[in-house]
Design a protein around this motif. Structure first.
Motif, PDB file in Angstrom:
ATOM      1  N   THR A 180       0.826  -1.196   0.000  1.00 31.43           N
ATOM      2  CA  THR A 180       0.000   0.000   0.000  1.00 31.43           C
ATOM      3  C   THR A 180       0.863   1.249   0.000  1.00 31.43           C
ATOM      4  O   THR A 180       2.017   1.236   0.430  1.00 31.43           O
ATOM      5  CB  THR A 180      -0.962   0.040   1.214  1.00 31.43           C
ATOM      6  OG1 THR A 180      -0.200   0.106   2.419  1.00 31.43           O
ATOM      7  CG2 THR A 180      -1.874  -1.171   1.238  1.00 31.43           C
ATOM      8  N   TRP A 181       0.269   2.318  -0.497  1.00 29.13           N
ATOM      9  CA  TRP A 181       0.872   3.656  -0.500  1.00 29.13           C
ATOM     10  C   TRP A 181      -0.264   4.597  -0.150  1.00 29.13           C
ATOM     11  O   TRP A 181      -1.279   4.642  -0.851  1.00 29.13           O
ATOM     12  CB  TRP A 181       1.423   3.978  -1.873  1.00 29.13           C
ATOM     13  CG  TRP A 181       1.996   5.368  -2.004  1.00 29.13           C
ATOM     14  CD1 TRP A 181       1.311   6.548  -1.983  1.00 29.13           C
ATOM     15  CD2 TRP A 181       3.369   5.702  -2.185  1.00 29.13           C
ATOM     16  NE1 TRP A 181       2.182   7.596  -2.144  1.00 29.13           N
ATOM     17  CE2 TRP A 181       3.452   7.098  -2.274  1.00 29.13           C
ATOM     18  CE3 TRP A 181       4.538   4.948  -2.301  1.00 29.13           C
ATOM     19  CZ2 TRP A 181       4.652   7.768  -2.465  1.00 29.13           C
ATOM     20  CZ3 TRP A 181       5.735   5.613  -2.490  1.00 29.13           C
ATOM     21  CH2 TRP A 181       5.792   7.007  -2.570  1.00 29.13           C
ATOM     22  N   ALA A 182      -0.133   5.325   0.940  1.00 31.38           N
ATOM     23  CA  ALA A 182      -1.202   6.200   1.385  1.00 31.38           C
ATOM     24  C   ALA A 182      -0.692   7.619   1.603  1.00 31.38           C
ATOM     25  O   ALA A 182       0.266   7.835   2.339  1.00 31.38           O
ATOM     26  CB  ALA A 182      -1.808   5.673   2.682  1.00 31.38           C
ATOM     27  N   ASN A 233       2.587  -8.634   7.598  1.00 27.27           N
ATOM     28  CA  ASN A 233       3.810  -8.498   6.799  1.00 27.27           C
ATOM     29  C   ASN A 233       3.604  -7.610   5.572  1.00 27.27           C
ATOM     30  O   ASN A 233       4.153  -7.851   4.508  1.00 27.27           O
ATOM     31  CB  ASN A 233       4.367  -9.867   6.388  1.00 27.27           C
ATOM     32  CG  ASN A 233       4.802 -10.668   7.580  1.00 27.27           C
ATOM     33  OD1 ASN A 233       5.229 -10.117   8.588  1.00 27.27           O
ATOM     34  ND2 ASN A 233       4.686 -11.971   7.486  1.00 27.27           N
ATOM     35  N   LEU A 234       2.808  -6.601   5.732  1.00 34.04           N
ATOM     36  CA  LEU A 234       2.481  -5.661   4.670  1.00 34.04           C
ATOM     37  C   LEU A 234       3.611  -4.655   4.487  1.00 34.04           C
ATOM     38  O   LEU A 234       4.253  -4.254   5.468  1.00 34.04           O
ATOM     39  CB  LEU A 234       1.191  -4.935   5.053  1.00 34.04           C
ATOM     40  CG  LEU A 234       0.488  -4.069   4.039  1.00 34.04           C
ATOM     41  CD1 LEU A 234      -0.064  -4.920   2.894  1.00 34.04           C
ATOM     42  CD2 LEU A 234      -0.676  -3.338   4.712  1.00 34.04           C
ATOM     43  N   ILE A 235       3.858  -4.261   3.260  1.00 33.43           N
ATOM     44  CA  ILE A 235       4.766  -3.154   2.984  1.00 33.43           C
ATOM     45  C   ILE A 235       3.877  -1.954   2.689  1.00 33.43           C
ATOM     46  O   ILE A 235       3.047  -1.999   1.779  1.00 33.43           O
ATOM     47  CB  ILE A 235       5.678  -3.440   1.777  1.00 33.43           C
ATOM     48  CG1 ILE A 235       6.529  -4.690   2.011  1.00 33.43           C
ATOM     49  CG2 ILE A 235       6.572  -2.227   1.494  1.00 33.43           C
ATOM     50  CD1 ILE A 235       7.293  -5.148   0.777  1.00 33.43           C
ATOM     51  N   THR A 236       4.033  -0.912   3.466  1.00 27.40           N
ATOM     52  CA  THR A 236       3.208   0.275   3.245  1.00 27.40           C
ATOM     53  C   THR A 236       4.023   1.543   3.439  1.00 27.40           C
ATOM     54  O   THR A 236       4.878   1.618   4.319  1.00 27.40           O
ATOM     55  CB  THR A 236       1.961   0.283   4.159  1.00 27.40           C
ATOM     56  OG1 THR A 236       1.077   1.307   3.732  1.00 27.40           O
ATOM     57  CG2 THR A 236       2.309   0.488   5.605  1.00 27.40           C
ATOM     58  N   ILE A 237       3.753   2.503   2.575  1.00 24.47           N
ATOM     59  CA  ILE A 237       4.355   3.829   2.690  1.00 24.47           C
ATOM     60  C   ILE A 237       3.247   4.809   3.054  1.00 24.47           C
ATOM     61  O   ILE A 237       2.195   4.841   2.415  1.00 24.47           O
ATOM     62  CB  ILE A 237       5.048   4.254   1.385  1.00 24.47           C
ATOM     63  CG1 ILE A 237       6.281   3.373   1.146  1.00 24.47           C
ATOM     64  CG2 ILE A 237       5.434   5.738   1.430  1.00 24.47           C
ATOM     65  CD1 ILE A 237       7.094   3.717  -0.080  1.00 24.47           C
ATOM     66  N   CYS A 238       3.503   5.586   4.093  1.00 24.85           N
ATOM     67  CA  CYS A 238       2.577   6.626   4.544  1.00 24.85           C
ATOM     68  C   CYS A 238       3.206   7.969   4.190  1.00 24.85           C
ATOM     69  O   CYS A 238       4.178   8.381   4.829  1.00 24.85           O
ATOM     70  CB  CYS A 238       2.357   6.529   6.048  1.00 24.85           C
ATOM     71  SG  CYS A 238       1.751   4.922   6.605  1.00 24.85           S
ATOM     72  N   GLY A 239       2.668   8.622   3.168  1.00 23.39           N
ATOM     73  CA  GLY A 239       3.207   9.885   2.706  1.00 23.39           C
ATOM     74  C   GLY A 239       2.582  11.064   3.423  1.00 23.39           C
ATOM     75  O   GLY A 239       1.355  11.166   3.500  1.00 23.39           O
TER      76      GLY A 239
END
Length: 187
Positions: free
Chosen positions: A115-117, A146-152
């Motif tokens: 995800t990318w938020a 085990n999610l890869i997520t970026i919080c912008g």
């Protein structure tokens, strides 16, 4: 930056990662998002993008230009206002429930997803405390799945007090040009 994003995703693909992206330059932010999508798809992962109406058209145009039809089917988009302000304001429990419901079908069917938020909010009382609590609880979900997520986060909207909270509940700190691991304090 492409190789840094690629290396990070390759490094954490089994364990997941919660990444705080503190951006200054919107164009670099979009470029980095496209690199993130490219790296994810290169690993066979789907990508969920949570973005605002202002930036989304450019992202969608670039997706149509850069990715074939099969790859485009692996890219899912959600309006970030709908995601973060479903009840009219930033309500942590609603957002966390929405996040779990959003990723559950992928996880249940063993479909890898990242995800990318782009985290945005309306002005409301105690918003920074709410954001911090949300990120801490989201971190638990991310670790468990085990999610890869970026919080912008737009750095112009993040005071030092919030930045400290965000640094305490993420694994990596990303800027427009760099990514570094965050040494978390253990309690």
């Amino acid at each position: 930056m492409h190789s840094k994003i690629q290396n990070l995703i390759s490094t954490v693909k089994e364990s997941g990662a919660h990444i705080f992206y503190d951006f200054d330059d919107e164009q670099k932010y979009i470029d980095n998002l496209i690199m993130y999508i490219t790296a994810a798809i290169g690993l066979g992962n789907h990508v969920m993008i949570i973005e605002n109406d202002r930036i989304m058209p450019e992202i969608q145009n670039r997706i149509k230009t850069l990715f074939n039809e099969k790859e485009q089917e692996m890219i899912h988009t959600i309006n970030n206002y709908d995601f973060y302000c479903y009840r009219g304001n930033f309500h942590k429990e609603t957002i966390l429930s929405y996040l779990q419901n959003m990723i559950s079908p992928f996880l249940q069917n063993n479909i890898p997803i990242q995800t990318w938020a782009h985290v945005e909010w309306r002005e409301q009382e105690e918003i920074f405390q709410s954001l911090g609590e949300y990120e801490m609880e989201a971190d638990l979900i991310i670790q468990a799945s085990n999610l890869i997520t970026i919080c912008g986060y737009d750095s112009n909207r993040v005071p030092d007090s919030l930045k400290k909270i965000l640094m305490d509940c993420h694994d990596y700190h990303m800027t427009d040009d760099n990514i570094r691991i965050i040494e978390r304090k253990t309690v």
